[in-house]
Write a protein that holds these residues in place. Structure first.
Motif, PDB file in Angstrom:
ATOM      1  N   GLY A   1       0.815  -1.206   0.000  1.00  0.00           N
ATOM      2  CA  GLY A   1       0.000   0.000   0.000  1.00  0.00           C
ATOM      3  C   GLY A   1       0.849   1.255   0.000  1.00  0.00           C
ATOM      4  N   ILE A   2       1.891   1.268   0.836  1.00  0.00           N
ATOM      5  CA  ILE A   2       2.798   2.422   0.878  1.00  0.00           C
ATOM      6  C   ILE A   2       3.520   2.577  -0.456  1.00  0.00           C
ATOM      7  CG2 ILE A   2       4.880   3.346   1.967  1.00  0.00           C
ATOM      8  CD1 ILE A   2       3.967   1.923   4.554  1.00  0.00           C
ATOM      9  N   TRP A   3       4.002   1.467  -0.988  1.00  0.00           N
ATOM     10  CA  TRP A   3       4.760   1.490  -2.251  1.00  0.00           C
ATOM     11  C   TRP A   3       3.922   2.059  -3.394  1.00  0.00           C
ATOM     12  CZ3 TRP A   3       9.770   0.283  -3.620  1.00  0.00           C
ATOM     13  CH2 TRP A   3      10.019   0.122  -4.972  1.00  0.00           C
ATOM     14  N   PHE A   4       2.722   1.499  -3.583  1.00  0.00           N
ATOM     15  CA  PHE A   4       1.892   1.928  -4.718  1.00  0.00           C
ATOM     16  C   PHE A   4       1.365   3.349  -4.526  1.00  0.00           C
ATOM     17  CE2 PHE A   4       1.677  -2.620  -5.769  1.00  0.00           C
ATOM     18  CZ  PHE A   4       1.897  -2.543  -7.133  1.00  0.00           C
ATOM     19  N   THR A   5       1.148   3.747  -3.283  1.00  0.00           N
ATOM     20  CA  THR A   5       0.695   5.120  -3.042  1.00  0.00           C
ATOM     21  C   THR A   5       1.768   6.126  -3.455  1.00  0.00           C
ATOM     22  OG1 THR A   5      -0.762   4.461  -1.222  1.00  0.00           O
ATOM     23  CG2 THR A   5      -0.073   6.758  -1.292  1.00  0.00           C
ATOM     24  N   ILE A   6       2.990   5.880  -3.015  1.00  0.00           N
ATOM     25  CA  ILE A   6       4.081   6.813  -3.319  1.00  0.00           C
ATOM     26  C   ILE A   6       4.414   6.807  -4.801  1.00  0.00           C
ATOM     27  CG2 ILE A   6       6.548   7.220  -2.946  1.00  0.00           C
ATOM     28  CD1 ILE A   6       6.086   6.320  -0.025  1.00  0.00           C
ATOM     29  N   TRP A   7       4.578   5.622  -5.369  1.00  0.00           N
ATOM     30  CA  TRP A   7       4.894   5.539  -6.796  1.00  0.00           C
ATOM     31  C   TRP A   7       3.720   6.015  -7.647  1.00  0.00           C
ATOM     32  CZ3 TRP A   7       9.195   4.201  -9.666  1.00  0.00           C
ATOM     33  CH2 TRP A   7      10.316   3.763  -8.950  1.00  0.00           C
ATOM     34  N   GLY A   8       2.502   5.624  -7.254  1.00  0.00           N
ATOM     35  CA  GLY A   8       1.329   5.979  -8.048  1.00  0.00           C
ATOM     36  C   GLY A   8       1.076   7.472  -8.071  1.00  0.00           C
ATOM     37  N   GLN A   9       1.097   8.112  -6.889  1.00  0.00           N
ATOM     38  CA  GLN A   9       0.865   9.556  -6.855  1.00  0.00           C
ATOM     39  C   GLN A   9       1.966  10.317  -7.590  1.00  0.00           C
ATOM     40  OE1 GLN A   9       0.248  10.832  -2.781  1.00  0.00           O
ATOM     41  NE2 GLN A   9      -1.941  10.437  -2.958  1.00  0.00           N
ATOM     42  N   THR A  10       3.201   9.842  -7.484  1.00  0.00           N
ATOM     43  CA  THR A  10       4.303  10.485  -8.207  1.00  0.00           C
ATOM     44  C   THR A  10       4.115  10.339  -9.708  1.00  0.00           C
ATOM     45  OG1 THR A  10       5.815  10.028  -6.364  1.00  0.00           O
ATOM     46  CG2 THR A  10       6.804  10.567  -8.495  1.00  0.00           C
ATOM     47  N   ALA A  11       3.738   9.144 -10.157  1.00  0.00           N
ATOM     48  CA  ALA A  11       3.533   8.921 -11.593  1.00  0.00           C
ATOM     49  C   ALA A  11       2.385   9.768 -12.132  1.00  0.00           C
ATOM     50  CB  ALA A  11       3.258   7.437 -11.854  1.00  0.00           C
ATOM     51  N   ILE A  12       1.299   9.859 -11.376  1.00  0.00           N
ATOM     52  CA  ILE A  12       0.138  10.654 -11.808  1.00  0.00           C
ATOM     53  C   ILE A  12       0.503  12.139 -11.886  1.00  0.00           C
ATOM     54  CG2 ILE A  12      -2.167  11.441 -11.126  1.00  0.00           C
ATOM     55  CD1 ILE A  12      -2.590   8.585  -9.960  1.00  0.00           C
ATOM     56  N   GLY A  13       1.170  12.641 -10.846  1.00  0.00           N
ATOM     57  CA  GLY A  13       1.569  14.044 -10.850  1.00  0.00           C
ATOM     58  C   GLY A  13       2.560  14.357 -11.955  1.00  0.00           C
ATOM     59  N   LEU A  14       3.507  13.474 -12.172  1.00  0.00           N
ATOM     60  CA  LEU A  14       4.512  13.676 -13.218  1.00  0.00           C
ATOM     61  C   LEU A  14       3.890  13.614 -14.603  1.00  0.00           C
ATOM     62  CD1 LEU A  14       7.595  14.085 -13.468  1.00  0.00           C
ATOM     63  CD2 LEU A  14       7.801  11.604 -13.750  1.00  0.00           C
ATOM     64  N   GLN A  15       2.923  12.727 -14.790  1.00  0.00           N
ATOM     65  CA  GLN A  15       2.243  12.629 -16.077  1.00  0.00           C
ATOM     66  C   GLN A  15       1.463  13.906 -16.381  1.00  0.00           C
ATOM     67  OE1 GLN A  15       2.308  10.774 -18.592  1.00  0.00           O
ATOM     68  NE2 GLN A  15       0.383  11.005 -19.691  1.00  0.00           N
ATOM     69  N   GLN A  16       0.801  14.456 -15.377  1.00  0.00           N
ATOM     70  CA  GLN A  16       0.055  15.696 -15.592  1.00  0.00           C
ATOM     71  C   GLN A  16       0.987  16.865 -15.898  1.00  0.00           C
ATOM     72  OE1 GLN A  16      -2.305  15.430 -11.816  1.00  0.00           O
ATOM     73  NE2 GLN A  16      -4.067  15.712 -13.169  1.00  0.00           N
ATOM     74  N   ALA A  17       2.206  16.828 -15.338  1.00  0.00           N
ATOM     75  CA  ALA A  17       3.145  17.936 -15.539  1.00  0.00           C
ATOM     76  C   ALA A  17       3.955  17.805 -16.818  1.00  0.00           C
ATOM     77  CB  ALA A  17       4.092  18.029 -14.341  1.00  0.00           C
ATOM     78  N   THR A  18       4.307  16.571 -17.211  1.00  0.00           N
ATOM     79  CA  THR A  18       5.260  16.397 -18.318  1.00  0.00           C
ATOM     80  C   THR A  18       4.768  15.497 -19.446  1.00  0.00           C
ATOM     81  OG1 THR A  18       6.332  14.448 -17.329  1.00  0.00           O
ATOM     82  CG2 THR A  18       7.129  16.621 -16.641  1.00  0.00           C
ATOM     83  N   ARG A  19       3.672  14.747 -19.222  1.00  0.00           N
ATOM     84  CA  ARG A  19       3.208  13.772 -20.208  1.00  0.00           C
ATOM     85  C   ARG A  19       4.331  12.785 -20.586  1.00  0.00           C
ATOM     86  NH1 ARG A  19      -1.117  15.188 -18.819  1.00  0.00           N
ATOM     87  NH2 ARG A  19      -2.899  15.818 -20.081  1.00  0.00           N
ATOM     88  N   PHE A  20       5.041  12.291 -19.569  1.00  0.00           N
ATOM     89  CA  PHE A  20       6.161  11.390 -19.845  1.00  0.00           C
ATOM     90  C   PHE A  20       5.708  10.082 -20.491  1.00  0.00           C
ATOM     91  CE2 PHE A  20       4.733   9.642 -15.824  1.00  0.00           C
ATOM     92  CZ  PHE A  20       5.018   8.289 -15.905  1.00  0.00           C
ATOM     93  N   ALA A  21       4.452   9.670 -20.244  1.00  0.00           N
ATOM     94  CA  ALA A  21       3.934   8.425 -20.819  1.00  0.00           C
ATOM     95  C   ALA A  21       3.202   8.660 -22.133  1.00  0.00           C
ATOM     96  CB  ALA A  21       2.999   7.735 -19.826  1.00  0.00           C
ATOM     97  N   GLY A  22       3.266   9.881 -22.669  1.00  0.00           N
ATOM     98  CA  GLY A  22       2.564  10.192 -23.899  1.00  0.00           C
ATOM     99  C   GLY A  22       1.148  10.663 -23.629  1.00  0.00           C
TER     100      GLY A  22
END
Length: 525
Positions: A359-380
């Motif tokens: 739960g801790i792992w996916f929360t930290i990685w997931g929120q970071t990935a979501i925020g980074l995607q909104q800021a940079t569109r790193f996943a396209g």
């Protein structure tokens, strides 16, 4: 000729699965289109007919595990009243974690929450906050209590039957008499084959995914494009590495690798917290867990307003069948390293602690990935999971210009890969050898490890990982029926075991260690 003589010396539970997998590979390579279509139709039939069966089966396993831990049966010590734990709590948890899900957390830590955020499973979810929380809920569902309950209850069953009742390691031995008749012998062989095949294909598919992840690291960091030669070289290198570790046994091989790798996980997680601090909402984290638990019963059985009626089959049911396919391997390994602990301790260490960490792992990685995607569109513009082996390194490249984190991830993935394959070779060798009390012979560990590597090369070079995943999901269905029977018998035998234990404690003097109450003959089970 020498190879044939060596092959004939191996146990029947190695020779038959090896020949069957050889036939499957041959058919897949010579008639790929027909074979693929046939598997696809069979998978569709399974999910149409048994998709909701998987949901209910997994939910009942979770309920049964929780009830077992809360009941007086939770005080039963695996291996007998005088058995002692062989490993420290940290080493024990590290090995549990590494064998159960290590590589999967690296591959899906960011991509799965990000995908659910971009494609909300439920209708009517519109706000960013709602989509973010919903993404975490479904990721927790797939990687939390349910899969660890399957692993935990399977491990308890194997440890109890093998170490408390002396019934060996085979699932058929838990269900059938020690000296079966002709018909029972055929049934015994069938049960053992399904168990071994579930392990072989589950491990090989994960083996292949690990190789693809390492290739993704090389492609992203060094711009080395994947080739058949590179794939073969990576598989051979990794196979040699885990075979060397497997030959050192649990104490000197698996334990050392698992403990070291878990430290690296903690270092990586701390680094992501620092780099992704602007996107991680720890207040939302505290709200996520109770909200997830409140929705858990409905999500467990598919009672929700899904965007697509196929979503449950495409995600949750496939995850459940995947964890079921891995249950015999992980369960046997859990049993080996948990002798001397009580059932309640095992449930705490193998159900609640891993779920908390996930739960801790996916929360930290997931929120970071979501925020980074909104800021940079790193996943396209859209999140393409067909390239999931590249998303981790694309994400890290946007988070930090330094290459230390991608290199750390590559090291962790490699160690996870070696540790999981190492554990798999050890446990499946023990299963086919049939001796729960001794380490499996070296030549048998080498034989199984070589088979895993050979299968991975064949399927990777033929583009057959999806094919291999389909075979894995098919083998999970019959094995789930075997597990259901084993779990029912487990509870019945444990009740009788505890009753007999209390009667002996009241009426006779304590027996020497390893005698009497830990044997099946005393309890007539």
């Amino acid at each position: 000729m020498p190879l044939i003589r060596l092959f004939n010396r191996l146990p029947l539970l190695y020779r038959i699965p090896a020949m069957m997998t050889g036939i499957i590979v041959l058919v897949g390579l010579t008639m790929p289109l027909l074979f693929s279509q046939g598997l696809s139709h069979l998978n569709q039939w399974i999910y149409d007919g048994f998709g909701h069966y998987y949901l209910w089966f997994t939910l009942l396993v979770l309920i049964g595990t929780l009830l077992l831990g809360l009941s007086p049966l939770g005080s039963i010590r695996l291996g007998g009243a005088d058995a002692k734990a062989e490993f420290s709590t940290f080493a024990w948890f590290s090995m549990l974690f590494g064998a159960g899900m290590g590589t999967g957390l690296m591959i899906w830590g960011g991509p799965e929450p990000l995908y659910h955020f971009a494609n909300p499973p439920l209708a009517g979810i519109t706000s960013t906050t709602e989509k973010s929380l919903m993404a975490l809920h479904f990721t927790f569902l797939h990687w939390g209590l349910h899969p660890w309950a399957i692993y935990t209850l399977t491990g308890i069953a194997i440890a109890f039957f093998a170490f408390n009742l002396n019934k060996g390691l085979t699932f058929s031995g838990f269900l059938l008499p020690a000296e079966p008749g002709p018909l029972q012998q055929k049934l015994k062989t069938t049960i053992d084959l399904f168990t071994v095949l579930a392990i072989v294909f589950g491990v090989t598919a994960t083996f292949g995914m690990g190789i693809l992840q390492v290739q993704g690291a090389l492609q992203t960091l060094l711009h080395i494009q994947p080739t058949p030669f590179l794939t073969t070289l990576l598989v051979i290198t990794m196979t040699i590495a885990f075979l060397v570790s497997a030959n050192k046994g649990i104490e000197k091989g698996i334990k050392v690798l698992s403990s070291a790798n878990f430290f690296l996980y903690l270092i990586l997680l701390g680094s992501i917290v620092v780099l992704g601090m602007q996107w991680i909402d720890f207040g939302a984290v505290l709200q996520t867990v109770p909200a997830y638990l409140a929705r858990l019963p409905g999500l467990s059985v598919g009672w929700a307003d899904y965007q697509s009626p196929l979503w449950i089959k495409d995600w949750t049911a496939k995850y459940w069948s995947w964890w079921i396919a891995w249950a015999p391997f992980v369960g046997i390994f859990i049993a080996f390293i948990s002798k001397g602990r009580t059932i309640r301790q095992l449930i705490m260490g193998s159900l609640f602690l891993p779920t908390l960490f996930c739960g801790i792992w996916f929360t930290i990685w997931g929120q970071t990935a979501i925020g980074l995607q909104q800021a940079t569109r790193f996943a396209g513009a859209t999140v393409d999971l067909s390239q999931v082996n590249l998303l981790l390194f694309q994400m890290l490249g946007k988070l930090s210009p330094l290459t230390i984190l991608p290199l750390l991830c590559t090291l962790i993935i490699s160690l996870d890969f070696i540790n999981s394959a190492d554990s798999a070779a050890y446990t499946v060798a023990s299963l086919s050898n049939g001796d729960a009390q001794a380490e499996p012979p070296q030549h048998l560990r080498l034989a199984w490890g070589s088979l895993f590597g050979l299968l991975a090369i064949v399927f990777l070079l033929s583009g057959g990982i999806p094919l291999l995943q389909q075979i894995t999901l098919i083998t999970a269905l019959p094995f789930s029926f075997i597990l259901a029977l084993v779990f029912v018998r487990l509870f019945w035998c444990m009740v009788r075991y505890r009753q007999n234990t209390r009667q002996h404690a009241d009426n006779v003097a304590p027996l020497p260690q390893g005698i009497g109450l830990s044997t099946a003959s005393t309890l007539n089970l």
